[in-house]
Scaffold this motif. Structure first.
Motif, PDB file in Angstrom:
ATOM      1  N   ASP A   1       0.866  -1.281  -0.111  1.00 13.18           N
ATOM      2  CA  ASP A   1       0.011  -0.136   0.025  1.00 13.18           C
ATOM      3  C   ASP A   1       0.858   1.173   0.099  1.00 13.18           C
ATOM      4  OD1 ASP A   1      -3.014   0.998   0.396  1.00 13.18           O
ATOM      5  OD2 ASP A   1      -1.677   2.199   2.127  1.00 13.18           O
ATOM      6  N   GLY A   2       1.917   1.406   0.879  1.00 11.85           N
ATOM      7  CA  GLY A   2       2.743   2.561   0.850  1.00 11.85           C
ATOM      8  C   GLY A   2       3.582   2.608  -0.345  1.00 11.85           C
ATOM      9  N   GLY A   3       3.975   1.329  -1.074  1.00 15.11           N
ATOM     10  CA  GLY A   3       4.709   1.420  -2.309  1.00 15.11           C
ATOM     11  C   GLY A   3       4.107   2.277  -3.322  1.00 15.11           C
ATOM     12  N   LYS A   4       2.659   1.704  -3.458  1.00 15.93           N
ATOM     13  CA  LYS A   4       1.759   2.534  -4.437  1.00 15.93           C
ATOM     14  C   LYS A   4       1.707   3.845  -4.347  1.00 15.93           C
ATOM     15  CE  LYS A   4      -1.053  -1.629  -5.054  1.00 15.93           C
ATOM     16  NZ  LYS A   4      -2.487  -2.506  -4.992  1.00 15.93           N
ATOM     17  N   MET A   5       1.521   4.279  -3.053  1.00 18.39           N
ATOM     18  CA  MET A   5       1.274   5.673  -2.899  1.00 18.39           C
ATOM     19  C   MET A   5       2.742   6.389  -3.103  1.00 18.39           C
ATOM     20  SD  MET A   5      -0.008   7.746   0.731  1.00 18.39           S
ATOM     21  CE  MET A   5      -1.475   6.826   0.548  1.00 18.39           C
ATOM     22  N   ALA A   6       3.833   5.865  -2.806  1.00 13.90           N
ATOM     23  CA  ALA A   6       4.992   6.575  -3.005  1.00 13.90           C
ATOM     24  C   ALA A   6       5.296   6.683  -4.396  1.00 13.90           C
ATOM     25  CB  ALA A   6       6.144   5.622  -2.610  1.00 13.90           C
ATOM     26  N   ALA A   7       4.842   5.241  -5.317  1.00 17.00           N
ATOM     27  CA  ALA A   7       5.240   5.562  -6.779  1.00 17.00           C
ATOM     28  C   ALA A   7       4.238   6.535  -7.258  1.00 17.00           C
ATOM     29  CB  ALA A   7       4.830   4.101  -7.489  1.00 17.00           C
ATOM     30  N   GLN A   8       3.022   6.848  -6.924  1.00 20.30           N
ATOM     31  CA  GLN A   8       2.178   7.882  -7.555  1.00 20.30           C
ATOM     32  C   GLN A   8       2.616   9.362  -7.005  1.00 20.30           C
ATOM     33  OE1 GLN A   8      -1.802   6.418  -6.393  1.00 20.30           O
ATOM     34  NE2 GLN A   8      -1.598   4.607  -7.526  1.00 20.30           N
ATOM     35  N   LYS A   9       2.934   9.422  -5.754  1.00 15.61           N
ATOM     36  CA  LYS A   9       2.985  10.926  -5.251  1.00 15.61           C
ATOM     37  C   LYS A   9       4.287  11.319  -4.714  1.00 15.61           C
ATOM     38  CE  LYS A   9      -1.812  10.503  -3.236  1.00 15.61           C
ATOM     39  NZ  LYS A   9      -2.740  10.653  -2.248  1.00 15.61           N
ATOM     40  N   ALA A  10       5.286  10.533  -4.569  1.00 15.60           N
ATOM     41  CA  ALA A  10       6.764  10.805  -4.399  1.00 15.60           C
ATOM     42  C   ALA A  10       7.120  11.859  -5.212  1.00 15.60           C
ATOM     43  CB  ALA A  10       7.673   9.683  -4.264  1.00 15.60           C
ATOM     44  N   GLN A  11       7.807  12.965  -4.879  1.00 17.56           N
ATOM     45  CA  GLN A  11       8.631  13.830  -5.620  1.00 17.56           C
ATOM     46  C   GLN A  11       9.847  13.380  -6.327  1.00 17.56           C
ATOM     47  OE1 GLN A  11       6.946  16.696  -6.361  1.00 17.56           O
ATOM     48  NE2 GLN A  11       5.212  15.837  -5.230  1.00 17.56           N
ATOM     49  N   ASP A  12      10.555  12.623  -5.400  1.00 14.58           N
ATOM     50  CA  ASP A  12      12.138  12.177  -5.743  1.00 14.58           C
ATOM     51  C   ASP A  12      11.769  10.814  -6.798  1.00 14.58           C
ATOM     52  OD1 ASP A  12      15.072  12.433  -5.079  1.00 14.58           O
ATOM     53  OD2 ASP A  12      14.454  10.283  -5.123  1.00 14.58           O
ATOM     54  N   ALA A  13      12.494  10.816  -7.837  1.00 17.53           N
ATOM     55  CA  ALA A  13      12.455   9.795  -8.658  1.00 17.53           C
ATOM     56  C   ALA A  13      12.892   8.380  -8.242  1.00 17.53           C
ATOM     57  CB  ALA A  13      13.283   9.971 -10.069  1.00 17.53           C
ATOM     58  N   GLU A  14      13.996   8.470  -7.205  1.00 17.84           N
ATOM     59  CA  GLU A  14      14.450   7.117  -6.539  1.00 17.84           C
ATOM     60  C   GLU A  14      13.378   6.694  -5.629  1.00 17.84           C
ATOM     61  OE1 GLU A  14      18.484   6.838  -5.330  1.00 17.84           O
ATOM     62  OE2 GLU A  14      19.126   8.814  -5.819  1.00 17.84           O
ATOM     63  N   VAL A  15      12.938   7.617  -5.047  1.00 16.72           N
ATOM     64  CA  VAL A  15      11.708   7.236  -4.001  1.00 16.72           C
ATOM     65  C   VAL A  15      10.528   6.509  -4.784  1.00 16.72           C
ATOM     66  CG1 VAL A  15       9.929   7.983  -2.435  1.00 16.72           C
ATOM     67  CG2 VAL A  15      12.075   9.010  -2.366  1.00 16.72           C
ATOM     68  N   LYS A  16      10.247   7.058  -5.787  1.00 16.70           N
ATOM     69  CA  LYS A  16       9.065   6.516  -6.764  1.00 16.70           C
ATOM     70  C   LYS A  16       9.401   5.175  -7.272  1.00 16.70           C
ATOM     71  CE  LYS A  16       6.992  10.616  -9.016  1.00 16.70           C
ATOM     72  NZ  LYS A  16       5.358  10.114  -8.710  1.00 16.70           N
ATOM     73  N   LYS A  17      10.731   4.981  -7.497  1.00 18.73           N
ATOM     74  CA  LYS A  17      11.382   3.767  -8.076  1.00 18.73           C
ATOM     75  C   LYS A  17      11.311   2.809  -6.792  1.00 18.73           C
ATOM     76  CE  LYS A  17      15.269   1.627 -10.372  1.00 18.73           C
ATOM     77  NZ  LYS A  17      16.653   1.905 -11.067  1.00 18.73           N
ATOM     78  N   PHE A  18      11.756   3.226  -5.617  1.00 21.43           N
ATOM     79  CA  PHE A  18      11.635   2.458  -4.352  1.00 21.43           C
ATOM     80  C   PHE A  18      10.413   1.812  -4.164  1.00 21.43           C
ATOM     81  CE2 PHE A  18      11.644   1.765  -0.130  1.00 21.43           C
ATOM     82  CZ  PHE A  18      12.303   0.895   0.349  1.00 21.43           C
ATOM     83  N   GLY A  19       9.263   2.788  -4.367  1.00 18.07           N
ATOM     84  CA  GLY A  19       7.865   2.278  -3.936  1.00 18.07           C
ATOM     85  C   GLY A  19       7.278   1.390  -5.094  1.00 18.07           C
ATOM     86  N   ASN A  20       7.741   1.575  -6.260  1.00 17.79           N
ATOM     87  CA  ASN A  20       7.293   0.490  -7.137  1.00 17.79           C
ATOM     88  C   ASN A  20       8.021  -1.061  -6.902  1.00 17.79           C
ATOM     89  OD1 ASN A  20       5.507   1.645  -9.220  1.00 17.79           O
ATOM     90  ND2 ASN A  20       7.405   2.672  -9.956  1.00 17.79           N
ATOM     91  N   ARG A  21       9.260  -1.101  -6.376  1.00 22.23           N
ATOM     92  CA  ARG A  21       9.788  -2.254  -5.956  1.00 22.23           C
ATOM     93  C   ARG A  21       9.258  -2.654  -4.730  1.00 22.23           C
ATOM     94  NH1 ARG A  21      16.427  -3.169  -5.205  1.00 22.23           N
ATOM     95  NH2 ARG A  21      16.246  -5.484  -4.595  1.00 22.23           N
ATOM     96  N   MET A  22       8.836  -1.905  -3.980  1.00 25.27           N
ATOM     97  CA  MET A  22       7.927  -2.352  -2.736  1.00 25.27           C
ATOM     98  C   MET A  22       6.770  -3.227  -3.043  1.00 25.27           C
ATOM     99  SD  MET A  22       9.743  -1.805  -0.032  1.00 25.27           S
ATOM    100  CE  MET A  22      11.207  -2.189  -1.265  1.00 25.27           C
ATOM    101  N   VAL A  23       6.029  -2.418  -3.888  1.00 26.89           N
ATOM    102  CA  VAL A  23       4.780  -3.325  -4.701  1.00 26.89           C
ATOM    103  C   VAL A  23       5.187  -4.768  -5.337  1.00 26.89           C
ATOM    104  CG1 VAL A  23       3.167  -3.058  -6.158  1.00 26.89           C
ATOM    105  CG2 VAL A  23       3.654  -1.238  -4.887  1.00 26.89           C
ATOM    106  N   ASN A  24       6.180  -4.522  -6.301  1.00 31.12           N
ATOM    107  CA  ASN A  24       6.436  -5.875  -6.714  1.00 31.12           C
ATOM    108  C   ASN A  24       6.883  -6.865  -5.689  1.00 31.12           C
ATOM    109  OD1 ASN A  24       5.914  -4.799  -9.135  1.00 31.12           O
ATOM    110  ND2 ASN A  24       7.596  -4.077  -9.417  1.00 31.12           N
ATOM    111  N   ASP A  25       8.041  -6.461  -5.023  1.00 29.51           N
ATOM    112  CA  ASP A  25       8.629  -7.767  -4.118  1.00 29.51           C
ATOM    113  C   ASP A  25       7.826  -8.150  -3.006  1.00 29.51           C
ATOM    114  OD1 ASP A  25      10.845  -7.244  -5.734  1.00 29.51           O
ATOM    115  OD2 ASP A  25      12.070  -6.254  -4.185  1.00 29.51           O
ATOM    116  N   HIS A  26       6.838  -7.229  -2.427  1.00 32.20           N
ATOM    117  CA  HIS A  26       6.101  -7.529  -1.370  1.00 32.20           C
ATOM    118  C   HIS A  26       4.948  -8.306  -1.875  1.00 32.20           C
ATOM    119  CE1 HIS A  26       8.314  -6.317   2.231  1.00 32.20           C
ATOM    120  NE2 HIS A  26       8.650  -5.238   1.426  1.00 32.20           N
TER     121      HIS A  26
END
Length: 203
Positions: free
Chosen positions: A92-117
């Protein structure tokens, strides 16, 4: 006449021999029944005796395989519930980070959380289903006010998660759950290292 008489005599002798043999066979059969002798199972019609033995052995083997799967201890169950809740929160947090984060690395990290978890969550639920255990289906979502706050939470959560997964892998009772914890702890360790790296760059 002599030849006819000789032929007739031969037939009579042959008849007497046949009658004698039949009588002897009948007497042997009656003796066997009266002695209580049991027929050899291997000589009976239907399924061979050896097949019955194979069936019995296969049942024993299947029962052994089932018992080898282990049973869930209180520690295993508690770990699985917490892992399910934490995994859903990470997705859930990864989805939000991928959509709303300002930093590109944070967005990428969010997507990784969604996929891996999401993958880990699916594996855990498959194990729970085989063990006849139910897991929670919902978990309160995450919220934060900045990319820095999100990554701070990610570092903190992954430190705690890594300790829990390693503990289960070391001291758990069920072999399937232990293997899951051991394998997933390696992924969590990589997440933690990446979260620390990204968090260190943010202000």
């Amino acid at each position: 006449m002599i030849n006819g008489f000789s032929l007739s005599l031969r037939f009579q002798v042959l008849f007497l021999v046949i009658v004698s043999l039949c009588s002897a066979g009948l007497a042997m059969a009656q003796a066997g029944r009266s002695s209580g002798a049991m027929p050899n199972p291997a000589m009976q019609t239907g399924a061979p005796y050896s097949d019955f033995g194979a069936t019995a052995n296969s049942r024993t083997t299947n029962a052994g395989a089932k018992s080898a799967g282990g049973t869930l201890s209180a520690m295993d169950k508690n770990f699985m519930i917490n892992a399910a809740k934490g995994g859903m929160m990470e997705v859930d947090g990864g989805k939000m980070a991928a959509q709303k984060a300002q930093d590109a690395e944070v967005k990428k990290f969010g997507n990784r959380m969604v996929n891996d978890h999401s993958k880990a969550n699916g594996e855990l639920r498959a194990i729970a289903t085989r063990k006849g255990m139910g897991l929670p289906n919902t978990q309160p979502g995450m919220s934060w006010k900045s990319d820095k706050k999100y990554m701070d939470v990610m570092v903190k959560d992954h430190v705690a998660d890594l300790a829990e997964f390693r503990q289960e892998a070391k001291s758990g009772s069920d072999p399937d759950v232990k293997r899951f914890a051991d394998k997933t702890s390696t992924v969590i360790e990589k997440h933690l290292a990446l979260a620390k790296e990204i968090d260190g760059k943010l202000k």
